[in-house]
Design a protein around this motif. Structure first.
Motif, mmCIF file in Angstrom:
data_model
loop_
_atom_site.group_PDB
_atom_site.id
_atom_site.type_symbol
_atom_site.label_atom_id
_atom_site.label_comp_id
_atom_site.label_asym_id
_atom_site.label_seq_id
_atom_site.Cartn_x
_atom_site.Cartn_y
_atom_site.Cartn_z
ATOM 1 N N ALA A 87 -37.875 -7.807 -28.986
ATOM 2 C CA ALA A 87 -37.651 -8.715 -27.792
ATOM 3 C C ALA A 87 -36.492 -8.574 -26.715
ATOM 4 O O ALA A 87 -35.605 -7.902 -27.288
ATOM 5 N N VAL A 88 -36.737 -8.512 -25.547
ATOM 6 C CA VAL A 88 -36.231 -8.275 -24.248
ATOM 7 C C VAL A 88 -35.917 -9.450 -23.584
ATOM 8 O O VAL A 88 -37.028 -10.209 -23.217
ATOM 9 N N THR A 89 -34.775 -9.964 -23.220
ATOM 10 C CA THR A 89 -34.276 -11.175 -22.419
ATOM 11 C C THR A 89 -34.274 -10.512 -20.936
ATOM 12 O O THR A 89 -33.591 -9.606 -20.835
ATOM 13 N N ILE A 90 -34.809 -11.279 -20.099
ATOM 14 C CA ILE A 90 -34.563 -10.912 -18.538
ATOM 15 C C ILE A 90 -34.026 -12.281 -17.824
ATOM 16 O O ILE A 90 -34.251 -13.042 -17.947
ATOM 17 N N GLY A 91 -32.896 -11.444 -17.182
ATOM 18 C CA GLY A 91 -32.136 -12.539 -16.201
ATOM 19 C C GLY A 91 -31.058 -12.851 -17.135
ATOM 20 O O GLY A 91 -30.651 -12.948 -18.101
ATOM 21 N N ASN A 92 -30.167 -13.995 -16.288
ATOM 22 C CA ASN A 92 -29.158 -14.425 -16.766
ATOM 23 C C ASN A 92 -29.248 -15.752 -17.719
ATOM 24 O O ASN A 92 -28.532 -16.121 -18.446
ATOM 25 N N CYS A 93 -30.432 -16.399 -17.310
ATOM 26 C CA CYS A 93 -30.690 -17.573 -17.972
ATOM 27 C C CYS A 93 -30.920 -17.586 -19.719
ATOM 28 O O CYS A 93 -30.333 -18.444 -20.482
ATOM 29 N N PRO A 94 -31.604 -16.636 -19.986
ATOM 30 C CA PRO A 94 -31.788 -16.506 -21.526
ATOM 31 C C PRO A 94 -30.370 -16.224 -22.147
ATOM 32 O O PRO A 94 -30.175 -16.552 -23.485
ATOM 33 N N VAL A 95 -29.511 -15.576 -21.600
ATOM 34 C CA VAL A 95 -28.119 -15.326 -22.141
ATOM 35 C C VAL A 95 -27.086 -16.389 -22.109
ATOM 36 O O VAL A 95 -26.428 -16.871 -22.928
ATOM 37 N N SER A 96 -27.107 -16.783 -20.962
ATOM 38 C CA SER A 96 -26.026 -18.089 -20.704
ATOM 39 C C SER A 96 -26.342 -19.491 -20.200
ATOM 40 O O SER A 96 -25.725 -20.258 -20.122
ATOM 41 N N GLY A 97 -27.691 -19.216 -19.933
ATOM 42 C CA GLY A 97 -28.288 -20.762 -19.089
ATOM 43 C C GLY A 97 -28.160 -20.918 -17.764
ATOM 44 O O GLY A 97 -28.610 -21.503 -16.951
ATOM 45 N N CYS A 98 -27.216 -19.807 -17.398
ATOM 46 C CA CYS A 98 -26.900 -19.751 -15.809
ATOM 47 C C CYS A 98 -26.516 -21.169 -15.062
ATOM 48 O O CYS A 98 -25.989 -21.874 -15.723
ATOM 49 N N VAL A 99 -27.368 -21.462 -14.055
ATOM 50 C CA VAL A 99 -27.219 -22.713 -13.212
ATOM 51 C C VAL A 99 -27.824 -23.904 -13.960
ATOM 52 O O VAL A 99 -27.286 -24.946 -13.603
ATOM 53 N N PHE A 100 -28.493 -23.677 -15.042
ATOM 54 C CA PHE A 100 -29.193 -24.892 -15.617
ATOM 55 C C PHE A 100 -28.300 -25.196 -16.636
ATOM 56 O O PHE A 100 -28.613 -26.321 -17.374
ATOM 57 N N PRO A 122 -29.288 -8.160 -17.447
ATOM 58 C CA PRO A 122 -28.513 -9.298 -16.616
ATOM 59 C C PRO A 122 -29.138 -9.005 -15.229
ATOM 60 O O PRO A 122 -29.666 -8.310 -14.721
ATOM 61 N N GLY A 123 -28.736 -10.222 -14.405
ATOM 62 C CA GLY A 123 -29.122 -10.334 -13.091
ATOM 63 C C GLY A 123 -29.900 -11.609 -12.833
ATOM 64 O O GLY A 123 -30.303 -12.028 -13.718
ATOM 65 N N CYS A 124 -29.907 -11.995 -11.638
ATOM 66 C CA CYS A 124 -30.507 -13.267 -11.265
ATOM 67 C C CYS A 124 -31.272 -12.825 -9.790
ATOM 68 O O CYS A 124 -30.586 -13.444 -8.846
ATOM 69 N N PRO A 125 -32.328 -12.563 -9.789
ATOM 70 C CA PRO A 125 -33.149 -11.886 -11.115
ATOM 71 C C PRO A 125 -32.962 -10.336 -11.314
ATOM 72 O O PRO A 125 -32.496 -9.736 -10.118
ATOM 73 N N PRO A 126 -33.279 -9.550 -12.205
ATOM 74 C CA PRO A 126 -32.963 -8.419 -12.225
ATOM 75 C C PRO A 126 -34.019 -7.589 -11.400
ATOM 76 O O PRO A 126 -35.047 -8.072 -11.327
ATOM 77 N N ARG A 127 -33.810 -6.434 -11.268
ATOM 78 C CA ARG A 127 -34.664 -5.305 -10.162
ATOM 79 C C ARG A 127 -35.735 -5.133 -11.379
ATOM 80 O O ARG A 127 -35.754 -4.760 -12.513
ATOM 81 N N PRO A 128 -37.093 -4.730 -10.619
ATOM 82 C CA PRO A 128 -38.187 -4.277 -11.412
ATOM 83 C C PRO A 128 -37.896 -3.056 -12.211
ATOM 84 O O PRO A 128 -38.213 -2.772 -13.253
ATOM 85 N N THR A 129 -36.936 -2.344 -11.267
ATOM 86 C CA THR A 129 -36.642 -0.713 -11.924
ATOM 87 C C THR A 129 -35.758 -0.872 -13.370
ATOM 88 O O THR A 129 -35.920 -0.114 -14.198
#
Length: 152
Positions: A87-100, A122-129
């Protein structure tokens, strides 16, 4: 190592099947995943194929802030993916919940406390590369010599 195992390792490194699930995001990360499918990035040239059915996937991509309504659904989805899987999480939300992730919200990060996560982008959102390079870096490490490890 047998010739067959070498052949399997070689084929698996060029045939990675991914499925993705949004557990409650703003869709910014989903748009970046879809950008990976566009001709500019063309994820299939790297041997990465996207499936809607988790039973055909090797890698589960997770976007969004995890909410408690996904507790059993994500685990059921994870169990449908055949071994070996990551499993791979993409973005800050799955890690920290970010602004939500605010007081009184139902956000319950990180996703890694609900299912095993091999990598986080990490990233909000991360780049496709970054998404493509992470999938390419994680998948061969997990799938290499899987049959040999299963015999031990």
């Amino acid at each position: 190592m047998s010739i067959i195992q070498n052949l399997k390792n070689n084929v698996r490194s060029r045939s990675i099947h991914v499925s993705f699930v949004n557990v409650g995001s703003c869709n910014g990360c989903d748009i970046e995943i879809l950008a990976c499918l566009a001709p500019r990035y063309d994820i299939e040239q790297y041997g990465i194929y996207v499936h809607n059915n988790p039973r055909e996937a090797d890698v589960l991509l997770i976007t969004g802030a995890f909410v408690e309504q996904w507790d059993d659904k994500l685990l059921n989805l994870w169990n449908k993916i055949p071994d070996p899987k990551v499993a791979v999480t993409i973005g800050n939300c799955p890690v920290s919940g970010c602004v939500f992730n605010r007081r009184g919200s139902y956000v319950n990060p990180p996703v890694s406390k609900h299912i095993p996560v091999a990598a986080e982008i990490p990233g909000c959102p991360p780049r496709p590369t970054e998404i493509i390079s992470t999938i390419l870096s994680v998948a061969p490490l997990i799938f290499k010599d899987y049959e040999e490890m299963d015999k031990k």
